[in-house]
Design a protein around this motif. Structure first.
Motif, PDB file in Angstrom:
ATOM      1  N   SER A 274      45.435  68.139  28.535  1.00 11.52           N
ATOM      2  CA  SER A 274      44.000  68.198  28.840  1.00 11.52           C
ATOM      3  C   SER A 274      43.663  67.412  30.094  1.00 11.52           C
ATOM      4  O   SER A 274      42.905  67.881  30.950  1.00 11.52           O
ATOM      5  CB  SER A 274      43.176  67.670  27.664  1.00 11.52           C
ATOM      6  N   GLU A 275      44.215  66.224  30.213  1.00 12.81           N
ATOM      7  CA  GLU A 275      43.900  65.396  31.372  1.00 12.81           C
ATOM      8  C   GLU A 275      44.485  65.981  32.653  1.00 12.81           C
ATOM      9  O   GLU A 275      43.827  65.998  33.699  1.00 12.81           O
ATOM     10  CB  GLU A 275      44.400  63.963  31.165  1.00 12.81           C
ATOM     11  N   VAL A 276      45.707  66.470  32.578  1.00  7.00           N
ATOM     12  CA  VAL A 276      46.335  67.065  33.760  1.00  7.00           C
ATOM     13  C   VAL A 276      45.552  68.290  34.213  1.00  7.00           C
ATOM     14  O   VAL A 276      45.241  68.445  35.396  1.00  7.00           O
ATOM     15  CB  VAL A 276      47.811  67.411  33.478  1.00  7.00           C
ATOM     16  N   LEU A 277      45.192  69.159  33.281  1.00  5.52           N
ATOM     17  CA  LEU A 277      44.451  70.368  33.658  1.00  5.52           C
ATOM     18  C   LEU A 277      43.035  70.032  34.116  1.00  5.52           C
ATOM     19  O   LEU A 277      42.512  70.669  35.029  1.00  5.52           O
ATOM     20  CB  LEU A 277      44.455  71.370  32.521  1.00  5.52           C
ATOM     21  N   GLY A 278      42.427  69.020  33.531  1.00  4.05           N
ATOM     22  CA  GLY A 278      41.111  68.586  33.996  1.00  4.05           C
ATOM     23  C   GLY A 278      41.166  68.104  35.435  1.00  4.05           C
ATOM     24  O   GLY A 278      40.295  68.422  36.252  1.00  4.05           O
ATOM     25  N   CYS A 279      42.199  67.357  35.770  1.00  2.00           N
ATOM     26  CA  CYS A 279      42.379  66.864  37.135  1.00  2.00           C
ATOM     27  C   CYS A 279      42.646  68.034  38.084  1.00  2.00           C
ATOM     28  O   CYS A 279      42.085  68.100  39.186  1.00  2.00           O
ATOM     29  CB  CYS A 279      43.528  65.860  37.163  1.00  2.00           C
ATOM     30  N   LEU A 280      43.473  68.975  37.657  1.00  2.00           N
ATOM     31  CA  LEU A 280      43.791  70.144  38.469  1.00  2.00           C
ATOM     32  C   LEU A 280      42.523  70.961  38.760  1.00  2.00           C
ATOM     33  O   LEU A 280      42.262  71.338  39.904  1.00  2.00           O
ATOM     34  CB  LEU A 280      44.834  70.995  37.738  1.00  2.00           C
ATOM     35  N   ILE A 281      41.731  71.200  37.736  1.00  2.00           N
ATOM     36  CA  ILE A 281      40.482  71.956  37.897  1.00  2.00           C
ATOM     37  C   ILE A 281      39.524  71.198  38.809  1.00  2.00           C
ATOM     38  O   ILE A 281      38.865  71.782  39.663  1.00  2.00           O
ATOM     39  CB  ILE A 281      39.853  72.255  36.522  1.00  2.00           C
ATOM     40  N   GLY A 282      39.466  69.887  38.648  1.00  2.00           N
ATOM     41  CA  GLY A 282      38.623  69.075  39.515  1.00  2.00           C
ATOM     42  C   GLY A 282      39.020  69.200  40.974  1.00  2.00           C
ATOM     43  O   GLY A 282      38.168  69.340  41.859  1.00  2.00           O
ATOM     44  N   ARG A 283      40.316  69.187  41.245  1.00  2.00           N
ATOM     45  CA  ARG A 283      40.790  69.364  42.620  1.00  2.00           C
ATOM     46  C   ARG A 283      40.354  70.723  43.177  1.00  2.00           C
ATOM     47  O   ARG A 283      39.922  70.830  44.322  1.00  2.00           O
ATOM     48  CB  ARG A 283      42.315  69.304  42.683  1.00  2.00           C
ATOM     49  N   LEU A 284      40.494  71.763  42.362  1.00  2.00           N
ATOM     50  CA  LEU A 284      40.143  73.104  42.824  1.00  2.00           C
ATOM     51  C   LEU A 284      38.643  73.231  43.070  1.00  2.00           C
ATOM     52  O   LEU A 284      38.222  73.828  44.063  1.00  2.00           O
ATOM     53  CB  LEU A 284      40.619  74.161  41.830  1.00  2.00           C
ATOM     54  N   LEU A 285      37.843  72.672  42.186  1.00  2.00           N
ATOM     55  CA  LEU A 285      36.394  72.713  42.393  1.00  2.00           C
ATOM     56  C   LEU A 285      35.994  71.995  43.678  1.00  2.00           C
ATOM     57  O   LEU A 285      35.107  72.451  44.402  1.00  2.00           O
ATOM     58  CB  LEU A 285      35.655  72.111  41.196  1.00  2.00           C
ATOM     59  N   VAL A 286      36.656  70.895  43.983  1.00  2.00           N
ATOM     60  CA  VAL A 286      36.381  70.182  45.235  1.00  2.00           C
ATOM     61  C   VAL A 286      36.738  71.076  46.420  1.00  2.00           C
ATOM     62  O   VAL A 286      35.985  71.167  47.389  1.00  2.00           O
ATOM     63  CB  VAL A 286      37.149  68.840  45.292  1.00  2.00           C
ATOM     64  N   MET A 287      37.871  71.768  46.330  1.00  2.00           N
ATOM     65  CA  MET A 287      38.278  72.659  47.416  1.00  2.00           C
ATOM     66  C   MET A 287      37.253  73.775  47.614  1.00  2.00           C
ATOM     67  O   MET A 287      36.866  74.086  48.736  1.00  2.00           O
ATOM     68  CB  MET A 287      39.660  73.249  47.130  1.00  2.00           C
ATOM     69  N   PHE A 288      36.823  74.399  46.498  1.00  2.00           N
ATOM     70  CA  PHE A 288      35.858  75.489  46.598  1.00  2.00           C
ATOM     71  C   PHE A 288      34.495  74.981  47.060  1.00  2.00           C
ATOM     72  O   PHE A 288      33.817  75.642  47.834  1.00  2.00           O
ATOM     73  CB  PHE A 288      35.716  76.232  45.274  1.00  2.00           C
ATOM     74  N   SER A 289      34.093  73.822  46.590  1.00  2.00           N
ATOM     75  CA  SER A 289      32.810  73.263  47.002  1.00  2.00           C
ATOM     76  C   SER A 289      32.815  72.936  48.489  1.00  2.00           C
ATOM     77  O   SER A 289      31.831  73.152  49.189  1.00  2.00           O
ATOM     78  CB  SER A 289      32.486  72.006  46.199  1.00  2.00           C
ATOM     79  N   ALA A 290      33.936  72.422  48.974  1.00  2.00           N
ATOM     80  CA  ALA A 290      34.046  72.083  50.391  1.00  2.00           C
ATOM     81  C   ALA A 290      34.048  73.330  51.261  1.00  2.00           C
ATOM     82  O   ALA A 290      33.617  73.293  52.410  1.00  2.00           O
ATOM     83  CB  ALA A 290      35.314  71.266  50.640  1.00  2.00           C
ATOM     84  N   ALA A 291      34.516  74.452  50.723  1.00  2.00           N
ATOM     85  CA  ALA A 291      34.603  75.693  51.492  1.00  2.00           C
ATOM     86  C   ALA A 291      33.229  76.308  51.738  1.00  2.00           C
ATOM     87  O   ALA A 291      33.036  77.041  52.690  1.00  2.00           O
ATOM     88  CB  ALA A 291      35.504  76.694  50.781  1.00  2.00           C
TER      89      ALA A 291
END
Length: 194
Positions: free
Chosen positions: A63-80
């Motif tokens: 759960s924690e690993v996937l939460g961190c992974l999703i957080g990274r992706l959301l940051v990437m998409f938000s920055a785009a």
């Protein structure tokens, strides 16, 4: 004594964050098949007991690993994007283009696997997949123009992006032109042109 305990707690939290980041990097490189405790521990140069020490159990670790992974992706998409709301067809075009980026592809592979495992009822992915659908549709709704149909449109956009991702993983190039065609349909539906 209390300061020493607080320092120990802070150090444990720091070490756990560090391990989580390293685990995310590993999963992005190797996929979810690496999520066995012994394999993870070996890849990190530690023991499975140390992983249990930091995460209590495998479900918390996943759960924690996937939460961190999703957080990274959301940051990437938000920055785009610039945070502006756009028509669904424009959002689809941008999302599909972002999903094709080499740095995003590993995220899409892992998240497709999470949804697949969750759909089969595999623990802990079942709960994570449900939360993932909720968070992604919320993210999409925050980026598309608000209408009465926005909740349904957000799910439709997620289904298109996820479906096209899976098809491209299975047979690269098979969806060529599909995104543009579907974006055009969405734009015509809203009375706009691409």
């Amino acid at each position: 004594m209390r300061v020493a305990v607080m320092d120990e707690v802070a150090e444990r939290a720091r070490r756990r964050r560090e391990l989580t980041e390293r685990l995310v990097d590993l999963v992005l490189r190797e996929g979810l098949g690496t999520m066995g405790l012994r394999g993870l521990a070996k890849a990190l140069g530690t023991s499975d007991r140390m992983l249990i020490y930091y995460y209590s159990n495998k479900e918390n670790l996943v759960s924690e690993v996937l939460g961190c992974l999703i957080g990274r992706l959301l940051v990437m998409f938000s920055a785009a994007g610039d945070g502006e709301r756009v028509e669904p067809g424009v959002f689809l075009t941008r999302a599909l283009a972002a999903g094709e980026a080499p740095e995003v592809r590993p995220f899409m592979c892992v998240l497709s696997d999470v949804l697949s495992r969750g759909g089969r009822g595999e623990r802990p992915y079942d709960g994570i997949a449900s939360e993932l659908v909720g968070s992604w549709t919320g993210f999409i709704r925050s980026r598309i123009t608000e209408t009465d149909a926005a909740p349904v449109v957000a799910i439709a956009l997620l289904a298109i992006v996820e479906g096209m991702t899976v098809l491209e993983l299975a047979r690269p190039g098979v969806t060529a032109g599909v995104g543009e065609m579907l974006a055009g349909v969405l734009m015509r539906r809203s009375g706009r042109k691409l």
